[in-house]
Motif scaffolding. Structure first.
Motif, PDB file in Angstrom:
ATOM      1  N   ILE A 274     -15.889 -69.025 -29.122  1.00 34.70           N
ATOM      2  CA  ILE A 274     -16.723 -67.866 -28.753  1.00 34.70           C
ATOM      3  C   ILE A 274     -18.074 -68.347 -28.234  1.00 34.70           C
ATOM      4  CG2 ILE A 274     -17.927 -65.834 -29.635  1.00 34.70           C
ATOM      5  CD1 ILE A 274     -15.669 -65.552 -31.710  1.00 34.70           C
ATOM      6  N   LEU A 275     -18.688 -69.262 -28.960  1.00 38.57           N
ATOM      7  CA  LEU A 275     -20.020 -69.746 -28.570  1.00 38.57           C
ATOM      8  C   LEU A 275     -19.973 -70.364 -27.181  1.00 38.57           C
ATOM      9  CD1 LEU A 275     -21.212 -71.273 -31.973  1.00 38.57           C
ATOM     10  CD2 LEU A 275     -22.044 -69.198 -30.882  1.00 38.57           C
ATOM     11  N   LYS A 276     -18.898 -71.139 -26.919  1.00 36.00           N
ATOM     12  CA  LYS A 276     -18.799 -71.756 -25.593  1.00 36.00           C
ATOM     13  C   LYS A 276     -18.581 -70.687 -24.522  1.00 36.00           C
ATOM     14  CE  LYS A 276     -17.453 -75.737 -24.578  1.00 36.00           C
ATOM     15  NZ  LYS A 276     -16.594 -76.850 -24.206  1.00 36.00           N
ATOM     16  N   ALA A 277     -17.765 -69.682 -24.854  1.00 32.02           N
ATOM     17  CA  ALA A 277     -17.471 -68.644 -23.871  1.00 32.02           C
ATOM     18  C   ALA A 277     -18.714 -67.838 -23.511  1.00 32.02           C
ATOM     19  CB  ALA A 277     -16.387 -67.725 -24.416  1.00 32.02           C
ATOM     20  N   ILE A 278     -19.610 -67.651 -24.475  1.00 32.74           N
ATOM     21  CA  ILE A 278     -20.794 -66.833 -24.169  1.00 32.74           C
ATOM     22  C   ILE A 278     -21.951 -67.677 -23.641  1.00 32.74           C
ATOM     23  CG2 ILE A 278     -20.199 -65.006 -25.802  1.00 32.74           C
ATOM     24  CD1 ILE A 278     -22.269 -66.172 -27.718  1.00 32.74           C
ATOM     25  N   GLY A 279     -21.674 -68.950 -23.350  1.00 31.32           N
ATOM     26  CA  GLY A 279     -22.674 -69.725 -22.616  1.00 31.32           C
ATOM     27  C   GLY A 279     -23.270 -70.920 -23.335  1.00 31.32           C
ATOM     28  N   TRP A 280     -22.749 -71.264 -24.491  1.00 33.11           N
ATOM     29  CA  TRP A 280     -23.247 -72.470 -25.164  1.00 33.11           C
ATOM     30  C   TRP A 280     -22.587 -73.691 -24.547  1.00 33.11           C
ATOM     31  CZ3 TRP A 280     -24.878 -72.699 -30.886  1.00 33.11           C
ATOM     32  CH2 TRP A 280     -25.627 -71.565 -31.217  1.00 33.11           C
ATOM     33  N   PRO A 372     -13.337 -73.234 -22.974  1.00 33.46           N
ATOM     34  CA  PRO A 372     -13.798 -72.000 -23.630  1.00 33.46           C
ATOM     35  C   PRO A 372     -12.868 -70.813 -23.402  1.00 33.46           C
ATOM     36  CG  PRO A 372     -15.139 -72.487 -21.709  1.00 33.46           C
ATOM     37  CD  PRO A 372     -14.228 -73.646 -21.895  1.00 33.46           C
ATOM     38  N   ASP A 373     -11.937 -70.922 -22.445  1.00 36.57           N
ATOM     39  CA  ASP A 373     -11.107 -69.749 -22.166  1.00 36.57           C
ATOM     40  C   ASP A 373     -10.063 -69.479 -23.249  1.00 36.57           C
ATOM     41  OD1 ASP A 373      -9.477 -71.910 -21.531  1.00 36.57           O
ATOM     42  OD2 ASP A 373      -8.355 -70.743 -20.051  1.00 36.57           O
ATOM     43  N   VAL A 375     -10.614 -68.378 -26.073  1.00 37.23           N
ATOM     44  CA  VAL A 375     -10.933 -67.125 -26.771  1.00 37.23           C
ATOM     45  C   VAL A 375     -10.418 -65.905 -26.017  1.00 37.23           C
ATOM     46  CG1 VAL A 375     -12.967 -67.924 -27.985  1.00 37.23           C
ATOM     47  CG2 VAL A 375     -13.217 -66.989 -25.702  1.00 37.23           C
TER      48      VAL A 375
ATOM     49  N   LEU B  55     -14.897 -69.601 -17.092  1.00 34.64           N
ATOM     50  CA  LEU B  55     -14.413 -70.092 -18.386  1.00 34.64           C
ATOM     51  C   LEU B  55     -13.367 -71.188 -18.191  1.00 34.64           C
ATOM     52  CD1 LEU B  55     -14.020 -66.734 -20.345  1.00 34.64           C
ATOM     53  CD2 LEU B  55     -15.617 -68.558 -20.879  1.00 34.64           C
ATOM     54  N   THR B  79     -21.198 -74.047 -17.107  1.00 36.43           N
ATOM     55  CA  THR B  79     -21.715 -73.325 -18.285  1.00 36.43           C
ATOM     56  C   THR B  79     -23.018 -72.615 -17.933  1.00 36.43           C
ATOM     57  OG1 THR B  79     -20.777 -75.023 -19.688  1.00 36.43           O
ATOM     58  CG2 THR B  79     -22.373 -73.570 -20.711  1.00 36.43           C
ATOM     59  N   ARG B  82     -22.184 -69.624 -15.906  1.00 35.33           N
ATOM     60  CA  ARG B  82     -21.554 -68.626 -16.780  1.00 35.33           C
ATOM     61  C   ARG B  82     -22.611 -67.889 -17.605  1.00 35.33           C
ATOM     62  NH1 ARG B  82     -17.956 -71.843 -19.152  1.00 35.33           N
ATOM     63  NH2 ARG B  82     -18.967 -72.213 -21.144  1.00 35.33           N
ATOM     64  N   ARG B  83     -23.542 -68.682 -18.140  1.00 33.13           N
ATOM     65  CA  ARG B  83     -24.566 -68.122 -19.033  1.00 33.13           C
ATOM     66  C   ARG B  83     -25.513 -67.186 -18.268  1.00 33.13           C
ATOM     67  NH1 ARG B  83     -26.470 -72.894 -21.882  1.00 33.13           N
ATOM     68  NH2 ARG B  83     -27.660 -73.277 -20.012  1.00 33.13           N
ATOM     69  N   ASN B  94     -14.684 -60.483 -30.314  1.00 31.68           N
ATOM     70  CA  ASN B  94     -15.116 -61.856 -30.624  1.00 31.68           C
ATOM     71  C   ASN B  94     -16.571 -61.939 -31.078  1.00 31.68           C
ATOM     72  OD1 ASN B  94     -12.705 -63.117 -30.254  1.00 31.68           O
ATOM     73  ND2 ASN B  94     -13.052 -63.590 -28.106  1.00 31.68           N
ATOM     74  N   PRO B 111     -29.300 -71.006 -26.141  1.00 28.60           N
ATOM     75  CA  PRO B 111     -29.422 -72.262 -25.371  1.00 28.60           C
ATOM     76  C   PRO B 111     -30.530 -72.227 -24.318  1.00 28.60           C
ATOM     77  CG  PRO B 111     -27.131 -71.560 -25.514  1.00 28.60           C
ATOM     78  CD  PRO B 111     -27.966 -70.424 -26.001  1.00 28.60           C
TER      79      PRO B 111
END
Lengths: 377, 224
Positions: A274-280, A372-373, A375, B55, B79, B82-83, B94, B111
């Motif tokens: 989740i964290l990676k998917a939302i931009g981490w 990340p996909d 999730v 993603l 990333t 994406r962010r 989620n 981040p």
């Protein structure tokens, strides 16, 4: 605040919030972890402080003590020997000492009877250490009766007690006058237990000892440094004994901590996704886990070390005292001077904080580099 | 705004269980429009959304965001795009359990390292906008389905992205909540956002706020 610092602050905030989610589990881990650090640090601090104390006490001791040996056994040394020492260059002062051990069957303890070189004691009087006073229930004005070498009972009047501050070395001492001592042990005039030598130049101590061995082949010089080394060895050995006793507990903790730190639950994997998917970034996730390991291990280290410090220097190491101190009956009561050895502290820090932090990061690395996909599925 | 040129995606490529989820899709998504990818399960909607939202990467073909080629970017840059560009609303929402609604909303901005006060103000504004002001301090597992989804929408919007990507957003909602959601989508379009949805729910693709429905089947555009 710089962006980099603010990011770390966010990561730490989130890590703390994450840790609090599994409060009971993480607090349990923290407590066990702190307990291990506490036990190890207590042993380290205590033995180090004892060594430090011994070194401090011995700093005032003579550089060389000369004993006469007869067939490898310690024997009395005569005035003629002392006179010959005067021929050795570098010896500043020399003085015959009178002291001897006495086993008191009444309390099953060994005393050290001694004629003090620097104070006058009236014949028939004694000044005793605090340990003896406690064990025999004596105070100034009471009488202490001991059986001498002639088989007769010799009675001493307790004229005073030795200063409690010097109890580490004076707990078992009985200071008496020279005539009493000689009569009690049956030592004729002109004979001494050993000889204390002061050497002006510390660099010359070994050379002087060498010369003494040549000049008086039936004697053995004991250097102050050697005594210090012996103390070191004794305390190291005792520290080792306790460490071995603790080894089982430490190993159990290592297995537990490794499992806790390195095992990633399905829930944790999902969260990383989740964290990676939302931009981490992968590095953000790894940093967050680094902080988790560092916070747990650093807190445990600080708690454990501070508790150990209080245990050793405020509570007189009540838990390990019997093993580490080593005296049998006449336990000295004394407050150790707080000292911390930087290298010891660093070693403990390295072996407790570092492995846990690494164990937290390694499995995260594998989880954090996945796409990340996941999730989305 | 977003252009896909002959995009293909294979899973387990080179292995006996190789599977092509997307088999050559070319598509243009216009800015400030609501586009729905419609199709049955297994048609490749989610895979296509995940590639558009950075993603994952396509096995072949190109994806461009305005003039920037996304499909060739290394992970770190992907990333960052994406962010900053995309906000995601997932089918299962989620949200991170055990932490508060407010913290969940702020997570995508961590981040970036901006000032905390500004970030909190932005998150509170969004929560107020979606009727969740009173729930900011709640743990997300205490929320109802609709509240959880609105929290997910706030989280998707916290970095002020230009494109909102929602994968089967009404799959866990009843009819009324689904309509409410499409109302929110209309508001977002009115606020200048581009919205990309995947769904096989008529409440979504028949909604009047939808500008374009793209039908998919077996990894291809239907009729394509």
């Amino acid at each position: 605040m710089p962006i980099w610092l603010q990011r770390q602050k966010y990561l730490i905030d989130f890590t703390l919030a994450s840790l609090l989610r599994r409060r009971a589990k993480n607090l349990g881990l923290l407590l066990v972890y702190a307990l291990i650090v506490f036990a190890l640090a207590s042993v380290m601090l205590y033995t180090h402080a004892l060594r430090h104390e011994a070194a401090h006490v011995l700093a005032g001791a003579p550089e060389i003590v000369l004993q006469r040996m007869v067939a490898g056994r310690h024997d009395l040394i005569g005035e003629e020997h002392i006179a010959r020492i005067g021929q050795v260059r570098g010896v500043q002062t020399k003085a015959g000492r009178l002291w001897g051990y006495f086993y008191d069957p009444a309390v099953k303890a060994n005393y050290t009877l001694m004629v003090p070189p620097d104070r006058e004691i009236a014949p028939g009087d004694a000044i005793i250490g605090a340990g003896i006073a406690r064990t025999r229930g004596l105070s100034a004005g009471d009488y202490l009766t001991l059986r001498g070498s002639d088989g007769k009972a010799h009675t001493l009047r307790v004229a005073g007690l030795l200063d409690a501050r010097s109890e580490l070395v004076s707990s078992d001492l009985v200071l008496v006058a020279e005539p009493f001592f000689r009569a009690f042990f049956g030592i004729p005039a002109g004979q001494y237990t050993d000889v204390a030598l002061r050497v002006r130049n510390a660099q010359e101590v070994r050379k002087v000892a060498e010369k003494l061995t040549l000049l008086l082949p039936d004697t053995r010089p004991i250097l102050r440094d050697e005594v210090l080394r012996t103390y070191d060895a004794i305390f190291n050995w005792r520290q080792g004994v306790v460490a071995v006793l603790l080894l089982g507990a430490i190993l159990a903790f290592v297995v537990f901590a490794w499992d806790k730190a390195s095992g990633l639950s399905a829930e944790e994997r999902r969260e990383i996704g989740i964290l990676k998917a939302i931009g981490w970034e992968t590095s953000d996730v790894i940093r967050m886990k680094f902080w988790e390991g560092a916070i747990v291990s650093l807190t445990a280290f600080l708690l454990g070390y501070l508790a150990a410090y209080a245990h050793v220097f405020l509570a007189d190491a009540a838990l390990f005292e019997p093993v580490l101190k080593g005296w049998a009956v006449l336990y000295p009561r004394f407050a150790l001077v707080p000292t911390v050895d930087g290298l010891q502290l660093a070693t403990l820090f390295f072996f407790t904080v570092f492995p846990y932090t690494v164990a937290t990061i390694v499995p995260i690395w594998r989880a954090a580099i996945t796409d990340p996909d996941t999730v989305m599925r | 705004m977003i252009e896909l040129v002959d995009v293909r995606k294979a899973f387990n490529q080179g292995r006996p269980n190789e599977f092509w989820a997307i088999r050559g899709v070319s598509l243009t998504v216009d800015a400030n429009r609501v586009t729905v990818l419609k199709g049955p399960s297994g048609s490749g909607k989610t895979t296509l959304l995940s590639m558009i939202g950075c993603l994952s990467r396509p096995t072949a073909g190109r994806i461009l965001f305005e003039t920037q080629l996304l499909s060739g970017l290394p992970e770190r840059f992907l990333t960052a795009v994406r962010r900053g560009t995309f906000g995601f609303i997932f089918q299962q929402f989620n949200l991170i359990k055990g932490v508060t609604v407010l913290e969940n909303v702020m997570l995508p901005a961590y981040p970036l390292g901006g000032p905390r006060r500004r970030l909190e103000a932005r998150a509170h504004d969004l929560l107020a906008q979606f009727g969740l002001a009173a729930k900011a301090g709640y743990r997300v597992e205490w929320l109802s389905g609709g509240e959880a989804q609105r929290t997910a929408i706030c989280r998707a919007l916290v970095n002020d992205p230009r494109v909102l990507v929602a994968d089967e957003p009404t799959a866990n909602l009843d009819t009324q909540l689904s309509r409410d959601f499409m109302g929110i989508v209309g508001d977002l379009r009115a606020a200048g956002k581009t919205v990309l949805l995947s769904s096989h729910d008529p409440e979504v693709y028949d909604s009047p706020v939808v500008d374009r429905v793209v039908e998919m089947r077996d990894g291809r555009l239907a009729g394509g």
